[in-house]
Design a protein around this motif. Structure first.
Motif, mmCIF file in Angstrom:
data_model
loop_
_atom_site.group_PDB
_atom_site.id
_atom_site.type_symbol
_atom_site.label_atom_id
_atom_site.label_comp_id
_atom_site.label_asym_id
_atom_site.label_seq_id
_atom_site.Cartn_x
_atom_site.Cartn_y
_atom_site.Cartn_z
ATOM 1 N N SER A 175 -0.714 33.988 60.779
ATOM 2 C CA SER A 175 0.481 34.365 60.028
ATOM 3 C C SER A 175 0.218 34.161 58.534
ATOM 4 O O SER A 175 -0.603 33.329 58.149
ATOM 5 C CB SER A 175 1.664 33.509 60.450
ATOM 6 N N PRO A 176 0.915 34.921 57.684
ATOM 7 C CA PRO A 176 0.730 34.747 56.238
ATOM 8 C C PRO A 176 0.965 33.303 55.814
ATOM 9 O O PRO A 176 0.289 32.779 54.925
ATOM 10 C CB PRO A 176 1.795 35.657 55.626
ATOM 11 N N LYS A 177 1.914 32.644 56.484
ATOM 12 C CA LYS A 177 2.241 31.271 56.109
ATOM 13 C C LYS A 177 1.063 30.334 56.375
ATOM 14 O O LYS A 177 0.716 29.497 55.542
ATOM 15 C CB LYS A 177 3.481 30.834 56.888
ATOM 16 N N LYS A 204 7.070 24.644 53.019
ATOM 17 C CA LYS A 204 8.475 24.288 53.172
ATOM 18 C C LYS A 204 9.068 24.935 54.411
ATOM 19 O O LYS A 204 8.766 26.074 54.740
ATOM 20 C CB LYS A 204 9.249 24.776 51.945
ATOM 21 N N LYS A 205 9.980 24.182 55.064
ATOM 22 C CA LYS A 205 10.764 24.798 56.122
ATOM 23 C C LYS A 205 12.024 25.379 55.508
ATOM 24 O O LYS A 205 12.335 25.143 54.343
ATOM 25 C CB LYS A 205 11.119 23.746 57.181
ATOM 26 N N PHE A 217 23.965 32.696 56.515
ATOM 27 C CA PHE A 217 22.615 33.140 56.821
ATOM 28 C C PHE A 217 21.779 33.281 55.546
ATOM 29 O O PHE A 217 20.671 32.747 55.456
ATOM 30 C CB PHE A 217 22.656 34.475 57.570
ATOM 31 N N PHE A 218 22.316 33.952 54.554
ATOM 32 C CA PHE A 218 21.508 34.218 53.358
ATOM 33 C C PHE A 218 21.301 32.971 52.500
ATOM 34 O O PHE A 218 20.296 32.847 51.815
ATOM 35 C CB PHE A 218 22.103 35.360 52.537
ATOM 36 N N LEU A 219 22.263 32.027 52.558
ATOM 37 C CA LEU A 219 22.048 30.786 51.809
ATOM 38 C C LEU A 219 20.824 30.057 52.347
ATOM 39 O O LEU A 219 20.133 29.354 51.622
ATOM 40 C CB LEU A 219 23.288 29.894 51.892
ATOM 41 N N LEU A 220 20.542 30.248 53.648
ATOM 42 C CA LEU A 220 19.363 29.610 54.240
ATOM 43 C C LEU A 220 18.082 30.368 53.896
ATOM 44 O O LEU A 220 16.990 29.894 54.167
ATOM 45 C CB LEU A 220 19.504 29.539 55.761
ATOM 46 N N GLN A 221 18.225 31.564 53.325
ATOM 47 C CA GLN A 221 17.042 32.393 53.060
ATOM 48 C C GLN A 221 16.617 32.349 51.596
ATOM 49 O O GLN A 221 15.791 33.154 51.178
ATOM 50 C CB GLN A 221 17.348 33.856 53.427
ATOM 51 N N SER A 222 17.195 31.401 50.830
ATOM 52 C CA SER A 222 16.971 31.430 49.385
ATOM 53 C C SER A 222 15.504 31.449 48.990
ATOM 54 O O SER A 222 15.101 32.186 48.091
ATOM 55 C CB SER A 222 17.648 30.232 48.733
#
Lengths: 269, 365
Positions: A70-72, A105-106, B237-242
């Motif tokens: 995976s890229p990660k 980071k998670k 959902f998007f707040l978790l994707q920052s």
């Protein structure tokens, strides 16, 4: 970390750009990739950092299959300084470098004190700490390049890929960046433009011509008058630089026939 | 180390985590105040104190002071059944549109992206009109779901067309993106308007004005849950994707080297924003420019880091629409202006400014 590229071929828009290239970068070695514009060295690097999918061959980094991983996973091992620094959005220098922590980071992790420390350290290393609060887009080309290098350093990479990292840079920063990268003691594969700099910093060179490895070996065996004239189409003299003791290249500006023509033109006017 | 280290670009703004939390708290307080003011203004002005008494009683069963008269009076009814749901809808729709804009801008790496400018809203509007023609929208939860579904289908169709037209594979210039949006907008609006025009019996069909200029007048309690669920889920959902959104702004290659596969995320984000746009448009028509103005202004204040940009854009979008709705209802006595007129009057000049400003490379490269 050791990088092995085995028989990699890349075809873009039905043109064969890279043709069955194999190379190896042993851990801790600084290996240079040189060749004229359009020879395929950038594309080869892109296939190594997963932006371009090779049509054949394999890339192995530290035992991991780079093309399948995976890229990660790859980004945790390999830092990349490329030539893609155009943005439509602005970030501060510090934010930019902090993004180097992304692969570690998670989803919900906040930036830790450790992340902050790594970012400061990376900024200090490239001499950009005083500019940490500046907007990235307001920087000069050279400063941007150093910030991108700092971002790669914040990734804590065990291998670095550099695509002409010294483009746009003042000589001071060209030397600084190359010695800095060399001092990291990790495996480095760098496409370089300046042959003398490549000779000064690289342990080993691969010379690419029309998508194939044309020559490889220690700088002194690759950078000879015959090979340079054959690949770069420029006549030159190789000498030992009396000041640095390094390899020097004196380019003979134009071939003998061109010089004669110029002389004839002067005589005629 | 050098002594003068410039901390932030904007020294006036609170920096650090504590400062950011304080800012959010202030915004929350201001939102409450705005809701109070918004429910108090209208054809009949209700004193602000009364409004809060009514809301406190209805929401939390609290009785503040001697308010029996107020609670049983006509004002209580106006505020609770007409104005409050409307203000909540404004808050939700504003937040949702601003969220959509922010996400779309990151997804196509272009600060000009916005559901309205890219024609996504028109697609949703076409879908919604179509569904009313074939019989949905008669009311009830099922009707609302059907309407939202068709609006979503229209929004997705428009997204796909716009992105295909402007060339998602090659470098997408601002010029191509905006022009594609214009084409799709014109096409969808023409179809939607002809549906409305030919189905002349106005029974099931709300007017052209509603779909093209937007209105919050249809706000009712039973229509709120779907909108609230869509906006809150999308926001969460998007707040978790920052982090991923941040790397998106760096472009394809840089994102890959930081371990993020953009293509997969981008596709998913565009589907999610189309879904949200569908729900929003089916509940209040096309309200333009919110997704353009708000992220732009918030970005100017706090920068592009989505961990700050996103929550603030959501707040600011909600606040913006509450206040625009107040203007729409009160600017001219006894007349309610379509809210889209107000947002366009504010948004269009800003859009012009963004096009003229060199930094956006309009028509360049």
């Amino acid at each position: 970390m050791q990088l092995d590229v085995n028989d990699v071929s890349v075809t873009l828009a039905r043109a064969d750009i890279v043709k069955s290239v194999s190379l190896r970068v042993e851990d801790g070695r600084f290996v240079g990739l040189i060749g004229p514009n359009g020879c395929g060295k950038s594309t080869l690097l892109k296939s190594i950092y997963k932006v371009v999918q090779p049509s054949a061959g394999s890339v192995v980094l530290g035992g991991a299959d780079v093309l399948r991983a995976s890229p990660k996973t790859v980004a945790r091992m390999m830092g990349v300084v490329g030539q893609f620094n155009e943005l439509s959005f602005d970030f501060t220098v510090r934010e930019m470098v902090m993004m180097g922590r992304t692969p570690h980071k998670k989803l919900l992790d906040a930036d830790s004190a450790e992340d902050e420390r790594l970012v400061e350290e990376a900024l200090l290393t490239v001499g950009m700490l005083p500019m940490a609060g500046r907007s990235f887009l307001s920087l000069s080309g050279g400063e941007k390049q150093r910030v991108v290098l700092a971002r790669a350093l914040a990734q804590q990479p065990r291998f670095l890929v550099l695509d002409e990292p010294t483009n746009h840079l003042d000589i001071k920063y060209q030397l600084q960046i190359l010695s800095l990268v060399k001092s990291l003691g990790i495996g480095v594969l760098a496409a370089l433009h300046d042959l003398e700099l490549a000779a000064a910093y690289c342990d080993h060179l691969y010379l690419v011509k029309q998508g194939r490895i044309y020559a490889e070996g220690p700088p002194r065996s690759v950078l000879t008058r015959e090979i340079i004239s054959e690949v770069f189409e420029v006549d030159c003299q190789i000498y030992e630089n009396p000041v640095t003791g390094g390899l020097g290249i004196a380019y003979l500006e134009s071939g003998p026939s061109a010089a004669a023509e110029a002389a004839a033109a002067r005589a005629g006017s | 180390m050098p002594s003068a280290v410039p901390k932030r670009r904007f020294a006036a703004l609170p920096s650090g985590k504590a400062g950011f939390a304080l800012l959010q708290l202030l915004l929350a307080g201001f939102t409450l105040l705005s809701i109070g003011i918004a429910v108090s203004l209208g054809q009949v002005d209700v004193p602000l104190g009364q409004s809060f008494q009514i809301l406190a009683h209805r929401l939390f069963g609290l009785t503040i002071g001697d308010s029996a008269d107020i609670l049983s009076g006509p004002n209580a009814n106006i505020i609770w059944t007409i104005r409050f749901p409307r203000v909540l809808l404004a808050l939700l729709v504003g937040a949702g549109l601003s969220l959509c804009g922010t996400i779309m801008q990151a997804s196509v790496q272009n600060p000009l992206a916005d559901p309205y400018i890219l024609g996504i809203s028109s697609g949703a509007s076409l879908g919604a009109t179509f569904s009313i023609m074939i019989g949905f929208g008669a009311g009830g939860v099922l009707g609302q779901l059907g309407l939202a579904f068709w609006a979503f289908a229209g929004a997705i169709g428009a997204s796909v067309l716009v992105l295909a037209l402007s060339g998602i594979g090659s470098r997408m210039t601002s010029a191509k993106l905006v022009l594609s949006g214009m084409v799709i907008h014109a096409l969808c609006t023409a179809f939607a308007n002809s549906i409305i025009y030919f189905a002349n019996n106005t029974e099931g069909i709300r007017t052209v004005t509603f779909w093209t200029m937007g209105s919050l007048a249809a706000a009712k309690w039973d229509r709120l849950p779907l909108v609230a669920a869509a906006v809150l889920l999308a926001a969460l959902f998007f707040l978790l994707q920052s982090r991923i959104l941040n790397t998106m702004l760096l472009g394809e290659e840089a994102a890959v080297t930081l371990g993020v596969n953009l293509n997969r995320h981008r596709r998913f984000y565009l589907i999610a924003t189309a879904l949200l746009t569908g729900v929003l448009v089916s509940s209040c028509g096309m309200i333009g420019f919110v997704g353009l103005i708000i992220p732009h202004m918030v970005r100017a204040a706090v920068g592009s880091d989505h961990r700050r940009l996103l929550p603030l854009s959501i707040w600011a979008g909600g606040l913006f629409l509450i206040w625009t709705d107040i203007i729409a209802r009160t600017a001219i006595p006894k007349v309610e202006l379509p809210i889209g007129i107000i947002t366009a009057l504010i948004g269009a000049p800003l859009f012009m400014y963004m096009l003229i400003k060199k930094g956006y490379e309009f028509g360049g490269k």
